[in-house]
Scaffold this active site. Structure first.
Site, PDB file in Angstrom:
ATOM      1  N   GLY A 110      87.278  95.208 112.881  1.00 22.08           N
ATOM      2  CA  GLY A 110      86.782  96.164 113.878  1.00 22.08           C
ATOM      3  C   GLY A 110      87.029  95.632 115.279  1.00 22.08           C
ATOM      4  CB  ALA A 119      91.906  83.839 127.773  1.00 20.30           C
ATOM      5  NE  ARG A 146      97.521  86.554 133.082  1.00 20.78           N
ATOM      6  CZ  ARG A 146      97.156  87.310 134.084  1.00 20.78           C
ATOM      7  NH1 ARG A 146      96.175  86.933 134.887  1.00 20.78           N
ATOM      8  NH2 ARG A 146      97.764  88.459 134.316  1.00 20.78           N
ATOM      9  NE  ARG A 148      87.124  96.257 109.038  1.00 23.16           N
ATOM     10  CZ  ARG A 148      86.492  97.174 109.775  1.00 23.16           C
ATOM     11  NH1 ARG A 148      86.787  98.443 109.636  1.00 23.16           N
ATOM     12  NH2 ARG A 148      85.561  96.823 110.635  1.00 23.16           N
ATOM     13  CG  ASP A 165      82.264  87.624 108.059  1.00 18.91           C
ATOM     14  OD1 ASP A 165      82.755  88.736 108.331  1.00 18.91           O
ATOM     15  OD2 ASP A 165      81.220  87.477 107.400  1.00 18.91           O
ATOM     16  CB  THR A 169      82.644  91.024 115.325  1.00 12.90           C
ATOM     17  OG1 THR A 169      81.680  91.947 114.790  1.00 12.90           O
ATOM     18  CG2 THR A 169      82.052  89.628 115.187  1.00 12.90           C
ATOM     19  CB  ILE A 170      79.952  94.956 118.358  1.00 18.22           C
ATOM     20  CG1 ILE A 170      79.916  95.727 117.033  1.00 18.22           C
ATOM     21  CG2 ILE A 170      81.056  95.432 119.276  1.00 18.22           C
ATOM     22  CD1 ILE A 170      79.378  97.146 117.186  1.00 18.22           C
ATOM     23  CG  ASP A 171      79.070  93.627 113.273  1.00 17.98           C
ATOM     24  OD1 ASP A 171      78.749  94.655 113.899  1.00 17.98           O
ATOM     25  OD2 ASP A 171      79.898  93.627 112.352  1.00 17.98           O
ATOM     26  CG  ASP A 177      78.433  89.455 111.466  1.00 14.88           C
ATOM     27  OD1 ASP A 177      79.285  89.179 112.331  1.00 14.88           O
ATOM     28  OD2 ASP A 177      78.680  90.183 110.485  1.00 14.88           O
ATOM     29  NE  ARG A 194      61.823 117.174 119.694  1.00 15.29           N
ATOM     30  CZ  ARG A 194      62.724 118.062 120.114  1.00 15.29           C
ATOM     31  NH1 ARG A 194      63.748 117.675 120.852  1.00 15.29           N
ATOM     32  NH2 ARG A 194      62.599 119.331 119.801  1.00 15.29           N
ATOM     33  CG  MET A 210      77.913 100.465 114.387  1.00 17.19           C
ATOM     34  SD  MET A 210      79.607 100.319 115.003  1.00 17.19           S
ATOM     35  CE  MET A 210      80.323 101.792 114.304  1.00 17.19           C
ATOM     36  NE  ARG A 255      81.372  94.380 108.874  1.00 14.43           N
ATOM     37  CZ  ARG A 255      82.283  95.251 108.452  1.00 14.43           C
ATOM     38  NH1 ARG A 255      82.248  95.721 107.237  1.00 14.43           N
ATOM     39  NH2 ARG A 255      83.243  95.665 109.243  1.00 14.43           N
ATOM     40  CD  GLN A 285      76.192 101.218 117.966  1.00 16.64           C
ATOM     41  OE1 GLN A 285      75.425 100.322 117.698  1.00 16.64           O
ATOM     42  NE2 GLN A 285      76.494 102.172 117.102  1.00 16.64           N
TER      43      GLN A 285
HETATM   44  O1  F6P Z   1      82.194  94.966 112.292  1.00 19.90           O
HETATM   45  C1  F6P Z   1      82.140  95.866 113.338  1.00 19.90           C
HETATM   46  C2  F6P Z   1      81.660  97.213 112.863  1.00 19.90           C
HETATM   47  O2  F6P Z   1      81.611  98.092 113.986  1.00 19.90           O
HETATM   48  C3  F6P Z   1      80.319  97.190 112.130  1.00 19.90           C
HETATM   49  O3  F6P Z   1      79.219  97.129 112.998  1.00 19.90           O
HETATM   50  C4  F6P Z   1      80.393  98.471 111.344  1.00 19.90           C
HETATM   51  O4  F6P Z   1      79.635  98.384 110.171  1.00 19.90           O
HETATM   52  C5  F6P Z   1      81.862  98.565 110.999  1.00 19.90           C
HETATM   53  O5  F6P Z   1      82.564  97.766 111.934  1.00 19.90           O
HETATM   54  C6  F6P Z   1      82.405  99.966 111.053  1.00 19.90           C
HETATM   55  O6  F6P Z   1      83.715  99.921 110.608  1.00 19.90           O
HETATM   56  P1  F6P Z   1      84.753 101.135 110.742  1.00 19.90           P
HETATM   57  O7  F6P Z   1      85.220 101.176 112.164  1.00 19.90           O
HETATM   58  O8  F6P Z   1      85.827 100.783 109.792  1.00 19.90           O
HETATM   59  O9  F6P Z   1      83.997 102.377 110.395  1.00 19.90           O
END
Ligand code: F6P
Length: 329
Positions: free
Chosen positions: A16, A27, A30, A77, A108, A131-133, A135, A168, A175, A177, A261
């Site tokens: 992702g 970076a 360069r 991927r 990972d 990665t935004i996660d 993790d 409400r 997100m 994962r 995101q």
């Molecule tokens: O690993 C980054 C991520 O955005 C996760 O937060 C999310 O579960 C996944 O990728 C979504 O993947 P895709 O873009 O294949 O739907």
């Protein structure tokens, strides 16, 4: 530094995309120029490596990309790379182009593939966590995480305006994962009334209790941040139905923020982290390092063996859960 052995480096982005990947590519390119190393950008991650889709890049090829979201090298991927046959083809591309080392920007899953390539063909690789996660073990921050948090708080602050106007409850799915870093930290950032993450199942009765407590204390809206996946055994829509059934006097809505995101201009933090990491990756190779991940620990660049970065799990800071609970009174 030993400048003799490393003459050609290839760099790719995989998995992702994350804001700051472009700043990282810049970076790497360069730093290569600075150290008089040829740098090749590989398009579409490992799939592009298999197909020989790469081109030499110089410092002007990466101009102005520090501020751009996504990745100019594209990402993928690759299923084929998960086979030995695929990795062999990728290695052949590296050999054919006389590449001495590969820098992989990704998460990972990407590191797992990179390490396999490295072990099977005795080829040096360096990982940079993008990665935004957030993790990944071995770094306090992955590139893209800070930007994603800022995007989320921007969006959820807006949701708060309408939630308050209509009194409400909003369930907002973010997100991450399988991890709750994004949910926990953005949840604290927007002042969520409850945060549901995979690492700590608060249970449905506690959720109802939190929501009732919020209403009783005079709050005119409730935001529940929900990490994607099935938290407390239910997905975000099931959770919202459950609350509607059990608290019929509440007006409930769901917002799934989704891929917003992952986009947008990287934050300053991510640009700086990307810049430091890209330079560090090239310099690590020049020092003879291989099969490591570049990370940030106590605000210093640190190396973690790729194998360890893959096998170990980054841990949620439980103190943040305690704080978020105190602040939701
Ligand atoms: O690993 C980054 C991520 O955005 C996760 O937060 C999310 O579960 C996944 O990728 C979504 O993947 P895709 O873009 O294949 O739907």
């Amino acid at each position: 530094m030993n400048l003799q052995n490393i003459k050609r480096i290839a760099v790719l982005t995989s998995g992702g995309d994350a804001p700051g990947m472009n700043a990282t590519i810049r970076a790497v390119v360069r730093a290569c120029t600075f150290y008089k190393i040829d740098c090749f950008g590989v398009f579409r991650g490992f799939q592009g490596l298999i197909e020989g889709d790469l081109k030499q890049m110089g410092p002007r090829d990466v101009k102005y990309i520090i501020s751009k979201g996504g990745t100019i090298l594209k990402s993928a991927r690759s299923k084929e790379f998960m086979t030995l046959e695929g990795r062999k083809k990728a290695y052949e591309t590296l050999q054919k182009n006389q590449i001495d080392a590969l820098i992989v920007i990704g998460g990972d899953g990407s590191f797992t593939g990179a390490l396999m390539l490295s072990v099977e063909f005795n080829f040096p690789v360096i990982g940079i966590p993008g990665t935004i996660d957030n993790d990944i073990f071995g770094t306090s921050h992955t590139i893209g995480y800070d930007t994603a948090l800022n995007t989320i708080i921007d969006v959820v602050d807006k949701i708060r305006d309408t939630a308050t106007s209509h009194k409400r409850i909003f369930f907002v799915e973010v997100m991450g994962r399988d991890a709750g870093f994004v949910a926990l930290n953005s949840g604290i950032g927007i002042g969520a009334e409850a945060i549901l993450i995979p690492e700590e199942n608060i249970g449905l009765p506690k959720l109802l209790e939190n929501l009732k407590r919020s209403k009783a204390s005079g709050k005119s809206s409730c935001i529940v941040i929900v990490a994607e996946g099935e938290k407390s055994g239910k997905n975000v829509y099931e959770l919202s139905n459950y609350v509607e059934e059990n608290l019929p006097e509440y007006d409930v809505r769901v917002s799934v923020i989704g891929h917003i995101q992952r986009g947008g201009a990287p934050s300053c933090f991510d640009r700086v982290l990307a810049s430091r990491s890209g330079v560090a990756a090239v310099e690590a190779l020049l020092k003879g390092e291989k099969n490591i991940m570049i990370g940030l620990q106590n605000d210093l660049i640190a190396y973690t063996p790729l194998e360890k970065a893959i096998k170990e799990h980054a841990q949620i800071d439980k103190e943040l859960i305690r704080i978020s609970d105190i602040l939701a009174v």
